[in-house]
Design a protein around this motif. Structure first.
Motif, PDB file in Angstrom:
ATOM      1  N   ASN A 148       0.862  -1.170   0.000  1.00 26.64           N
ATOM      2  CA  ASN A 148       0.000   0.000   0.000  1.00 26.64           C
ATOM      3  C   ASN A 148       0.898   1.219   0.000  1.00 26.64           C
ATOM      4  O   ASN A 148       1.518   1.549   1.003  1.00 26.64           O
ATOM      5  CB  ASN A 148      -0.934   0.009   1.214  1.00 26.64           C
ATOM      6  CG  ASN A 148      -1.991  -1.052   1.118  1.00 26.64           C
ATOM      7  OD1 ASN A 148      -2.510  -1.302   0.043  1.00 26.64           O
ATOM      8  ND2 ASN A 148      -2.308  -1.687   2.234  1.00 26.64           N
ATOM      9  N   PHE A 149       1.000   1.881  -1.127  1.00 25.80           N
ATOM     10  CA  PHE A 149       1.855   3.047  -1.255  1.00 25.80           C
ATOM     11  C   PHE A 149       1.092   4.278  -0.788  1.00 25.80           C
ATOM     12  O   PHE A 149      -0.103   4.413  -1.025  1.00 25.80           O
ATOM     13  CB  PHE A 149       2.311   3.210  -2.702  1.00 25.80           C
ATOM     14  CG  PHE A 149       3.100   2.031  -3.186  1.00 25.80           C
ATOM     15  CD1 PHE A 149       4.425   1.868  -2.819  1.00 25.80           C
ATOM     16  CD2 PHE A 149       2.523   1.064  -3.997  1.00 25.80           C
ATOM     17  CE1 PHE A 149       5.157   0.780  -3.253  1.00 25.80           C
ATOM     18  CE2 PHE A 149       3.247  -0.022  -4.437  1.00 25.80           C
ATOM     19  CZ  PHE A 149       4.568  -0.163  -4.067  1.00 25.80           C
ATOM     20  N   THR A 150       1.783   5.181  -0.133  1.00 27.20           N
ATOM     21  CA  THR A 150       1.145   6.385   0.389  1.00 27.20           C
ATOM     22  C   THR A 150       1.537   7.588  -0.457  1.00 27.20           C
ATOM     23  O   THR A 150       2.417   7.510  -1.308  1.00 27.20           O
ATOM     24  CB  THR A 150       1.574   6.624   1.847  1.00 27.20           C
ATOM     25  OG1 THR A 150       2.997   6.757   1.884  1.00 27.20           O
ATOM     26  CG2 THR A 150       1.151   5.486   2.746  1.00 27.20           C
ATOM     27  N   GLY A 151       0.879   8.690  -0.200  1.00 26.65           N
ATOM     28  CA  GLY A 151       1.213   9.933  -0.883  1.00 26.65           C
ATOM     29  C   GLY A 151       0.586  10.035  -2.265  1.00 26.65           C
ATOM     30  O   GLY A 151       1.076  10.760  -3.118  1.00 26.65           O
ATOM     31  N   GLN A 152      -0.485   9.306  -2.513  1.00 27.22           N
ATOM     32  CA  GLN A 152      -1.128   9.332  -3.822  1.00 27.22           C
ATOM     33  C   GLN A 152      -2.253  10.349  -3.842  1.00 27.22           C
ATOM     34  O   GLN A 152      -2.792  10.726  -2.812  1.00 27.22           O
ATOM     35  CB  GLN A 152      -1.681   7.943  -4.152  1.00 27.22           C
ATOM     36  CG  GLN A 152      -0.621   6.879  -4.172  1.00 27.22           C
ATOM     37  CD  GLN A 152      -1.228   5.493  -4.317  1.00 27.22           C
ATOM     38  OE1 GLN A 152      -2.438   5.344  -4.377  1.00 27.22           O
ATOM     39  NE2 GLN A 152      -0.374   4.493  -4.356  1.00 27.22           N
ATOM     40  N   GLN A 163      -4.656   1.421  -7.800  1.00 29.33           N
ATOM     41  CA  GLN A 163      -3.482   0.609  -7.462  1.00 29.33           C
ATOM     42  C   GLN A 163      -3.906  -0.762  -6.956  1.00 29.33           C
ATOM     43  O   GLN A 163      -3.337  -1.772  -7.357  1.00 29.33           O
ATOM     44  CB  GLN A 163      -2.642   1.314  -6.401  1.00 29.33           C
ATOM     45  CG  GLN A 163      -1.474   0.484  -5.919  1.00 29.33           C
ATOM     46  CD  GLN A 163      -0.817   1.069  -4.689  1.00 29.33           C
ATOM     47  OE1 GLN A 163      -1.231   2.099  -4.186  1.00 29.33           O
ATOM     48  NE2 GLN A 163       0.183   0.397  -4.197  1.00 29.33           N
ATOM     49  N   ARG A 164      -4.904  -0.820  -6.086  1.00 30.57           N
ATOM     50  CA  ARG A 164      -5.381  -2.113  -5.571  1.00 30.57           C
ATOM     51  C   ARG A 164      -5.914  -2.987  -6.703  1.00 30.57           C
ATOM     52  O   ARG A 164      -5.658  -4.189  -6.756  1.00 30.57           O
ATOM     53  CB  ARG A 164      -6.442  -1.898  -4.494  1.00 30.57           C
ATOM     54  CG  ARG A 164      -5.864  -1.523  -3.148  1.00 30.57           C
ATOM     55  CD  ARG A 164      -6.912  -1.592  -2.043  1.00 30.57           C
ATOM     56  NE  ARG A 164      -8.031  -0.662  -2.249  1.00 30.57           N
ATOM     57  CZ  ARG A 164      -8.036   0.616  -1.867  1.00 30.57           C
ATOM     58  NH1 ARG A 164      -6.972   1.110  -1.252  1.00 30.57           N
ATOM     59  NH2 ARG A 164      -9.082   1.373  -2.088  1.00 30.57           N
TER      60      ARG A 164
END
Length: 128
Positions: A18-22, A30-31
Motif C-alpha cells: 500500500n503506497f502512500t502519498g497518492q 493501485q489495488r
C-alpha cells in the motif's frame, strides 16, 4: 497463489503493498492493478551457483606482485621491447577509405568548373 506462478519466486505469497502519498482515487486503481498483477517481494541475493568460484583473474590489488615477471611492460605496444600488437593478438585499427574525394571527382566530372577543381585539390592535399 503458489500455483499461479510456479517459476516466479518473487510473486509467490508476496504481500500487497500500500503506497502512500497518492492523489485521490489512485489507491483504488493501485489495488485493482495489484489484483491483476501482484507486486513481488524485493529481490534477494543471487543463488550461489551463478557466482564465479574464487577470485577473478586480474582483479586483485593494484600493488600486488606481477604475474609475469619476465614480460616487459611494453609487451603488446607499438614501441619498446616485447611482442608487437600483432604477436599479442591485438587487431590493427582499420582506417576506412574516405570516399569524399571520390564523390568530389565524380561531381567535377559531371559539372566541371574552376572552383570545384580548386576545392578538390585543396581537400586532396589536406587528406594526404
Amino acid at each position: 497463489m503458489t500455483g499461479d506462478y510456479p517459476n516466479r519466486s518473487d510473486l509467490r505469497g508476496a504481500p500487497q503493498a500500500n503506497f502512500t502519498g497518492q492523489t485521490y482515487g489512485q489507491a483504488k486503481a493501485q489495488r485493482e492493478a495489484q489484483q491483476a498483477v501482484p507486486t513481488g517481494a524485493p529481490p534477494t541475493d543471487t543463488p550461489g551457483g551463478l557466482m564465479l568460484p574464487g577470485p577473478v583473474p586480474g582483479a586483485a590489488a593494484f600493488n600486488r606482485r606481477t604475474e609475469r615477471p619476465a614480460e616487459p611492460v611494453t609487451a603488446g605496444a607499438d614501441f619498446g621491447p616485447g611482442t608487437n600488437p600483432l604477436q599479442a593478438g591485438i587487431r590493427p585499427k582499420v582506417i576506412e577509405f574516405d570516399d569524399t574525394v571520390l564523390m568530389l571527382r565524380q561531381l567535377y566530372n559531371a559539372y566541371p568548373n574552376a572552383g570545384l577543381m580548386k576545392f578538390l585539390a585543396k581537400y586532396a592535399d589536406r587528406m594526404s
